[in-house]
Design a protein around this motif. Structure first.
Motif, PDB file in Angstrom:
ATOM      1  N   ILE A 164       0.837  -1.210   0.000  1.00  0.00           N
ATOM      2  CA  ILE A 164       0.000   0.000   0.000  1.00  0.00           C
ATOM      3  C   ILE A 164       0.865   1.249   0.000  1.00  0.00           C
ATOM      4  O   ILE A 164       0.606   2.212  -0.751  1.00  0.00           O
ATOM      5  CB  ILE A 164      -0.935  -0.014   1.217  1.00  0.00           C
ATOM      6  CG1 ILE A 164      -1.938  -1.161   1.103  1.00  0.00           C
ATOM      7  CG2 ILE A 164      -1.676   1.319   1.346  1.00  0.00           C
ATOM      8  CD1 ILE A 164      -2.796  -1.355   2.339  1.00  0.00           C
ATOM      9  N   LEU A 165       1.925   1.252   0.793  1.00  0.00           N
ATOM     10  CA  LEU A 165       2.812   2.420   0.864  1.00  0.00           C
ATOM     11  C   LEU A 165       3.544   2.629  -0.459  1.00  0.00           C
ATOM     12  O   LEU A 165       3.726   3.763  -0.903  1.00  0.00           O
ATOM     13  CB  LEU A 165       3.815   2.237   1.997  1.00  0.00           C
ATOM     14  CG  LEU A 165       3.225   2.278   3.411  1.00  0.00           C
ATOM     15  CD1 LEU A 165       4.254   1.841   4.441  1.00  0.00           C
ATOM     16  CD2 LEU A 165       2.714   3.684   3.737  1.00  0.00           C
ATOM     17  N   PHE A 166       3.952   1.535  -1.090  1.00  0.00           N
ATOM     18  CA  PHE A 166       4.598   1.667  -2.396  1.00  0.00           C
ATOM     19  C   PHE A 166       3.635   2.233  -3.428  1.00  0.00           C
ATOM     20  O   PHE A 166       4.015   3.088  -4.242  1.00  0.00           O
ATOM     21  CB  PHE A 166       5.136   0.314  -2.861  1.00  0.00           C
ATOM     22  CG  PHE A 166       5.742   0.356  -4.242  1.00  0.00           C
ATOM     23  CD1 PHE A 166       7.029   0.822  -4.427  1.00  0.00           C
ATOM     24  CD2 PHE A 166       5.002  -0.055  -5.341  1.00  0.00           C
ATOM     25  CE1 PHE A 166       7.591   0.878  -5.696  1.00  0.00           C
ATOM     26  CE2 PHE A 166       5.550  -0.003  -6.619  1.00  0.00           C
ATOM     27  CZ  PHE A 166       6.845   0.461  -6.797  1.00  0.00           C
ATOM     28  N   CYS A 167       2.387   1.769  -3.411  1.00  0.00           N
ATOM     29  CA  CYS A 167       1.390   2.298  -4.350  1.00  0.00           C
ATOM     30  C   CYS A 167       1.145   3.780  -4.090  1.00  0.00           C
ATOM     31  O   CYS A 167       0.973   4.565  -5.033  1.00  0.00           O
ATOM     32  CB  CYS A 167       0.091   1.510  -4.228  1.00  0.00           C
ATOM     33  SG  CYS A 167       0.193  -0.192  -4.820  1.00  0.00           S
ATOM     34  N   GLY A 168       1.144   4.192  -2.812  1.00  0.00           N
ATOM     35  CA  GLY A 168       1.007   5.612  -2.494  1.00  0.00           C
ATOM     36  C   GLY A 168       2.183   6.417  -3.021  1.00  0.00           C
ATOM     37  O   GLY A 168       2.006   7.513  -3.568  1.00  0.00           O
ATOM     38  N   ALA A 169       3.402   5.885  -2.858  1.00  0.00           N
ATOM     39  CA  ALA A 169       4.585   6.566  -3.382  1.00  0.00           C
ATOM     40  C   ALA A 169       4.523   6.676  -4.901  1.00  0.00           C
ATOM     41  O   ALA A 169       4.872   7.718  -5.479  1.00  0.00           O
ATOM     42  CB  ALA A 169       5.838   5.818  -2.946  1.00  0.00           C
ATOM     43  N   LEU A 170       4.074   5.611  -5.551  1.00  0.00           N
ATOM     44  CA  LEU A 170       3.963   5.626  -7.010  1.00  0.00           C
ATOM     45  C   LEU A 170       2.962   6.673  -7.475  1.00  0.00           C
ATOM     46  O   LEU A 170       3.199   7.392  -8.460  1.00  0.00           O
ATOM     47  CB  LEU A 170       3.562   4.236  -7.506  1.00  0.00           C
ATOM     48  CG  LEU A 170       3.356   4.092  -9.008  1.00  0.00           C
ATOM     49  CD1 LEU A 170       4.641   4.400  -9.758  1.00  0.00           C
ATOM     50  CD2 LEU A 170       2.856   2.677  -9.332  1.00  0.00           C
TER      51      LEU A 170
END
Length: 235
Positions: free
Chosen positions: A221-227
């Motif tokens: 989820i955090l990676f998707c937010g960063a993306l």
């Protein structure tokens, strides 16, 4: 080329992390050799506390700076001069972020694994109390639980300067540690407890599968937010 570029940005930080791990191992070995062995429970508790401290430093160093260029061995403010060149490369921002975050995660995992292996080989208390399989399980739990903090730091890097990203990642761990110490957090969500508390494999003698799965899911989820941020942001 992106992997090599990321390696050039992180190699000195990885070397410093390994040097810190070696220092921890050497100091603890000498301290253990000069005095009587501590009680088993205290020895294991001290070991897992030290491991968590090492993990916090490592993920803070290696989480990177999103998709912007990062100097090898200093925290900076603003956008690095070669960032525009990086963004002009014929690759997507997803590719840039995935390579940089993936490389830092692999380096973090390797540093944690080497730290645990070195501690188990050289620390008298660890050799007498912990089996090789338990140490392997402990390293796997540390890597899984640290992943959420790592990707939080990677998320912060998309909109904060490098110095604030490092502090933000450390403060996040401290806040979660305080929360888990004074508030009754469900065991399935208590990542800190799985790292240094009673749910740690070295203390519970079993894997904290649910907190590990929660941490890995939160990492996605955090990676998707960063993306989402790097795709929308104008550099």
């Amino acid at each position: 080329m992106l992997w090599y570029k990321g390696w050039l940005e992180t190699r000195w930080k990885l070397l410093m992390a390994l040097a810190m791990a070696a220092l921890f191992v050497v100091v603890d070995s000498f301290a253990g050799a000069k005095g009587p062995p501590p009680p088993a429970a205290r020895a294991v508790a001290g070991f897992v506390q030290m491991g968590a401290s090492f993990v916090v430093v490592v993920y803070s160093w290696l989480a990177g700076a999103g998709i912007v260029t990062q100097p090898s061995f200093q925290a900076t403010k603003g956008i690095h001069g070669s960032t525009l060149f990086t963004l002009s490369l014929p690759v997507s921002r997803f590719h840039l972020l995935a390579v940089r975050a993936g490389l830092g995660w692999l380096e973090m995992a390797g540093a944690i694994g080497l730290y645990c292996w070195g501690m188990w080989l050289t620390l008298p208390a660890a050799v007498g109390l912990v089996t090789a399989m338990e140490m392997f399980e402990y390293a796997a739990a540390l890597i899984a639980c640290a992943s959420s903090f790592y990707f939080l730091s990677a998320l912060l890097a998309t909109f904060l300067d490098d110095l604030w990203r490092v502090w933000g990642g450390m403060i996040a761990y401290g806040a979660l540690w305080l929360l888990s110490s004074y508030v009754r957090v469900p065991a399935s969500l208590n990542i800190v407890r799985a790292m240094i508390g009673e749910a740690s494999p070295l203390r519970a003698h079993k894997m904290p599968w649910t907190p590990m799965a929660f941490s890995l899911g939160l990492s996605v989820i955090l990676f998707c937010g960063a993306l989402k941020i790097v795709r929308a942001r104008e550099y």
